[in-house]
Design a protein around this motif. Sequence first.
Motif, PDB file in Angstrom:
ATOM      1  N   ASN A 222      21.321   9.880 -26.214  1.00  0.00           N
ATOM      2  CA  ASN A 222      21.010   8.721 -25.146  1.00  0.00           C
ATOM      3  C   ASN A 222      21.599   7.111 -25.976  1.00  0.00           C
ATOM      4  OD1 ASN A 222      20.157  10.329 -23.502  1.00  0.00           O
ATOM      5  ND2 ASN A 222      18.412  10.420 -23.440  1.00  0.00           N
ATOM      6  N   LYS A 223      21.343   6.942 -27.298  1.00  0.00           N
ATOM      7  CA  LYS A 223      21.547   5.920 -27.789  1.00  0.00           C
ATOM      8  C   LYS A 223      22.750   4.670 -27.610  1.00  0.00           C
ATOM      9  CE  LYS A 223      19.455   7.203 -32.227  1.00  0.00           C
ATOM     10  NZ  LYS A 223      19.712   7.561 -33.949  1.00  0.00           N
ATOM     11  N   GLY A 224      22.429   3.384 -27.223  1.00  0.00           N
ATOM     12  CA  GLY A 224      23.699   2.984 -26.344  1.00  0.00           C
ATOM     13  C   GLY A 224      23.468   2.355 -25.488  1.00  0.00           C
ATOM     14  N   LYS A 225      22.983   3.210 -24.614  1.00  0.00           N
ATOM     15  CA  LYS A 225      22.495   3.242 -23.315  1.00  0.00           C
ATOM     16  C   LYS A 225      22.174   2.451 -23.164  1.00  0.00           C
ATOM     17  CE  LYS A 225      23.746   7.741 -21.517  1.00  0.00           C
ATOM     18  NZ  LYS A 225      24.204   8.702 -22.791  1.00  0.00           N
ATOM     19  N   ARG A 226      21.773   1.357 -22.202  1.00  0.00           N
ATOM     20  CA  ARG A 226      21.359   0.314 -21.399  1.00  0.00           C
ATOM     21  C   ARG A 226      19.827   0.796 -20.482  1.00  0.00           C
ATOM     22  NH1 ARG A 226      22.982  -4.921 -21.553  1.00  0.00           N
ATOM     23  NH2 ARG A 226      21.987  -5.144 -19.866  1.00  0.00           N
ATOM     24  N   ILE A 227      18.973   0.590 -20.687  1.00  0.00           N
ATOM     25  CA  ILE A 227      17.752   0.694 -19.696  1.00  0.00           C
ATOM     26  C   ILE A 227      18.298   1.740 -18.560  1.00  0.00           C
ATOM     27  CG2 ILE A 227      16.352  -1.715 -19.270  1.00  0.00           C
ATOM     28  CD1 ILE A 227      14.066  -0.468 -19.993  1.00  0.00           C
ATOM     29  N   SER A 228      18.723   0.107 -17.995  1.00  0.00           N
ATOM     30  CA  SER A 228      19.230   0.816 -16.152  1.00  0.00           C
ATOM     31  C   SER A 228      19.978   2.494 -16.108  1.00  0.00           C
ATOM     32  CB  SER A 228      19.654  -0.345 -15.762  1.00  0.00           C
ATOM     33  OG  SER A 228      20.828  -0.609 -16.161  1.00  0.00           O
ATOM     34  N   ASP A 229      20.607   2.590 -17.212  1.00  0.00           N
ATOM     35  CA  ASP A 229      21.545   3.495 -17.214  1.00  0.00           C
ATOM     36  C   ASP A 229      20.100   4.549 -17.573  1.00  0.00           C
ATOM     37  OD1 ASP A 229      23.845   2.175 -16.900  1.00  0.00           O
ATOM     38  OD2 ASP A 229      24.368   2.452 -19.023  1.00  0.00           O
ATOM     39  N   LEU A 230      19.729   4.772 -18.024  1.00  0.00           N
ATOM     40  CA  LEU A 230      18.213   5.707 -18.483  1.00  0.00           C
ATOM     41  C   LEU A 230      17.306   6.006 -17.881  1.00  0.00           C
ATOM     42  CD1 LEU A 230      17.659   4.593 -22.219  1.00  0.00           C
ATOM     43  CD2 LEU A 230      18.725   6.615 -21.500  1.00  0.00           C
ATOM     44  N   ALA A 231      17.152   5.230 -17.189  1.00  0.00           N
ATOM     45  CA  ALA A 231      16.541   5.302 -15.369  1.00  0.00           C
ATOM     46  C   ALA A 231      17.342   6.038 -14.806  1.00  0.00           C
ATOM     47  CB  ALA A 231      15.967   4.139 -15.036  1.00  0.00           C
ATOM     48  N   ALA A 232      18.466   5.622 -14.478  1.00  0.00           N
ATOM     49  CA  ALA A 232      19.405   6.603 -13.581  1.00  0.00           C
ATOM     50  C   ALA A 232      19.510   7.922 -13.532  1.00  0.00           C
ATOM     51  CB  ALA A 232      20.577   5.970 -13.155  1.00  0.00           C
ATOM     52  N   LEU A 233      20.078   8.087 -14.926  1.00  0.00           N
ATOM     53  CA  LEU A 233      19.556   9.322 -15.752  1.00  0.00           C
ATOM     54  C   LEU A 233      18.119  10.014 -15.372  1.00  0.00           C
ATOM     55  CD1 LEU A 233      21.693   8.979 -19.035  1.00  0.00           C
ATOM     56  CD2 LEU A 233      22.262  10.398 -17.179  1.00  0.00           C
ATOM     57  N   PHE A 234      17.043   9.111 -15.745  1.00  0.00           N
ATOM     58  CA  PHE A 234      15.301   9.832 -15.337  1.00  0.00           C
ATOM     59  C   PHE A 234      15.860  10.638 -13.510  1.00  0.00           C
ATOM     60  CE2 PHE A 234      11.383   8.587 -13.813  1.00  0.00           C
ATOM     61  CZ  PHE A 234      10.723   9.171 -14.205  1.00  0.00           C
ATOM     62  N   MET A 235      16.341   9.855 -13.120  1.00  0.00           N
ATOM     63  CA  MET A 235      16.299   9.925 -11.195  1.00  0.00           C
ATOM     64  C   MET A 235      16.830  11.174 -10.956  1.00  0.00           C
ATOM     65  SD  MET A 235      14.076   8.626 -10.119  1.00  0.00           S
ATOM     66  CE  MET A 235      13.882   8.801  -8.448  1.00  0.00           C
ATOM     67  N   HIS A 236      17.526  11.774 -12.208  1.00  0.00           N
ATOM     68  CA  HIS A 236      18.570  13.549 -11.605  1.00  0.00           C
ATOM     69  C   HIS A 236      18.080  14.264 -12.978  1.00  0.00           C
ATOM     70  CE1 HIS A 236      21.648  11.566  -9.455  1.00  0.00           C
ATOM     71  NE2 HIS A 236      21.927  10.348 -10.233  1.00  0.00           N
ATOM     72  N   GLY A 237      16.950  13.724 -12.981  1.00  0.00           N
ATOM     73  CA  GLY A 237      16.012  14.336 -14.172  1.00  0.00           C
ATOM     74  C   GLY A 237      15.079  15.284 -13.526  1.00  0.00           C
ATOM     75  N   ASP A 238      13.565  15.022 -15.100  1.00  0.00           N
ATOM     76  CA  ASP A 238      12.575  15.438 -14.335  1.00  0.00           C
ATOM     77  C   ASP A 238      11.411  14.289 -13.688  1.00  0.00           C
ATOM     78  OD1 ASP A 238      12.320  13.386 -16.326  1.00  0.00           O
ATOM     79  OD2 ASP A 238      11.426  14.607 -18.027  1.00  0.00           O
ATOM     80  N   TYR A 239      11.906  12.946 -13.050  1.00  0.00           N
ATOM     81  CA  TYR A 239      11.637  11.929 -12.392  1.00  0.00           C
ATOM     82  C   TYR A 239      10.546  12.731 -10.999  1.00  0.00           C
ATOM     83  CZ  TYR A 239      13.062  13.478  -7.185  1.00  0.00           C
ATOM     84  OH  TYR A 239      12.615  13.582  -6.193  1.00  0.00           O
ATOM     85  N   GLU A 240      10.026  13.743 -10.787  1.00  0.00           N
ATOM     86  CA  GLU A 240       9.203  14.229  -9.721  1.00  0.00           C
ATOM     87  C   GLU A 240       7.317  14.666 -11.235  1.00  0.00           C
ATOM     88  OE1 GLU A 240      10.113  18.189  -8.404  1.00  0.00           O
ATOM     89  OE2 GLU A 240      11.261  16.798  -6.680  1.00  0.00           O
ATOM     90  N   GLU A 241       7.721  14.831 -12.322  1.00  0.00           N
ATOM     91  CA  GLU A 241       6.118  14.754 -13.375  1.00  0.00           C
ATOM     92  C   GLU A 241       6.095  13.412 -13.468  1.00  0.00           C
ATOM     93  OE1 GLU A 241       5.780  17.094 -15.260  1.00  0.00           O
ATOM     94  OE2 GLU A 241       7.684  18.494 -14.552  1.00  0.00           O
ATOM     95  N   GLY A 242       6.843  12.289 -12.509  1.00  0.00           N
ATOM     96  CA  GLY A 242       5.769  10.790 -12.443  1.00  0.00           C
ATOM     97  C   GLY A 242       5.414  10.643 -11.404  1.00  0.00           C
ATOM     98  N   LEU A 243       5.404  11.295 -10.407  1.00  0.00           N
ATOM     99  CA  LEU A 243       4.721  11.271  -9.255  1.00  0.00           C
ATOM    100  C   LEU A 243       3.247  10.944  -9.061  1.00  0.00           C
ATOM    101  CD1 LEU A 243       6.146  13.929  -6.732  1.00  0.00           C
ATOM    102  CD2 LEU A 243       7.173  11.450  -7.048  1.00  0.00           C
ATOM    103  N   LEU A 244       1.965  11.965  -9.958  1.00  0.00           N
ATOM    104  CA  LEU A 244       0.832  11.439  -9.679  1.00  0.00           C
ATOM    105  C   LEU A 244       0.565  11.164 -11.202  1.00  0.00           C
ATOM    106  CD1 LEU A 244       0.500  14.784  -8.428  1.00  0.00           C
ATOM    107  CD2 LEU A 244      -0.144  12.511  -7.434  1.00  0.00           C
TER     108      LEU A 244
END
Length: 261
Positions: A201-223
């Motif tokens: 993930n080095k070199g990626k911008r924070i918005s890119d990391l957030a986009a990848l996050f939404m295609h992964g484990d974002y449900e862990e953050g619901l609560l």
Amino acid sequence: MEGAITSADGLLELIAQRGWTEALAQRFEDEYSVAIKRTIVLYLWRLGIVSRSFSPEILRNLPTRELELFENTLSDVWIAILGGLVRRYIREERLGRIDRPFVAYLSGTIKKILITNAQRLKLLPSKSEAEMLSGLALARKTDTQHKYVALLKFHFEGRVREAILANCPSGQFQGVYAHLSQITAYFFEKHLVQACRASRNKGKRISDLAALFMHGDYEEGLLYVGRVAPYSETAATKCYQPQGISTDEFLSLLSLRSASA
């Protein structure tokens, strides 16, 4: 003469439809100029650029560079407003992407402009996005991690929220929107820390990391309950406006706090 306007929302709708006229510009200034100035004042306090609150009506008390910062920011904010910000707000509101008053929407633009101008005037240090992410990746102590998480939140929380909503899985928008604060906090405090340490993930911008996050484990953050408040590392004080009170009331509280200090 422009048609009768019964509310601030009606004024914004009219501007979005007809564009700017001299009469509409005057009505907009009458409606919003005080709130815009007070929002700039609020961020000057939050960023630690001024050590105590003050009224926008007594700017003569500011030192030269701080006064220049205020004036430059106010001018740049008006340029942004006249350049299409009102039409963009109305469009996003109709699409259901935002659900907040115009001044709250505008505050994000004000903060970005103020930070840029403050860095240009050397009133805030210029630390790049890459440097902040690198600092988080190298941090080993919990306190140091929290420092970088707080700094990244302060600068990029709005951008991350936009990326989360823009990359929301099909059919999940309402649930994500309802838990946006929790998901955003989880992204910064849990996911981002791990992502910065991963070499891929080095070199990626924070918005890119957030986009990848939404295609992964974002449900862990619901609560998830956030624990790290956003702040600037240069802030002399950490003052945040509580929900349920107006900016005027908040500035009054800060004045009382300063007077009793």
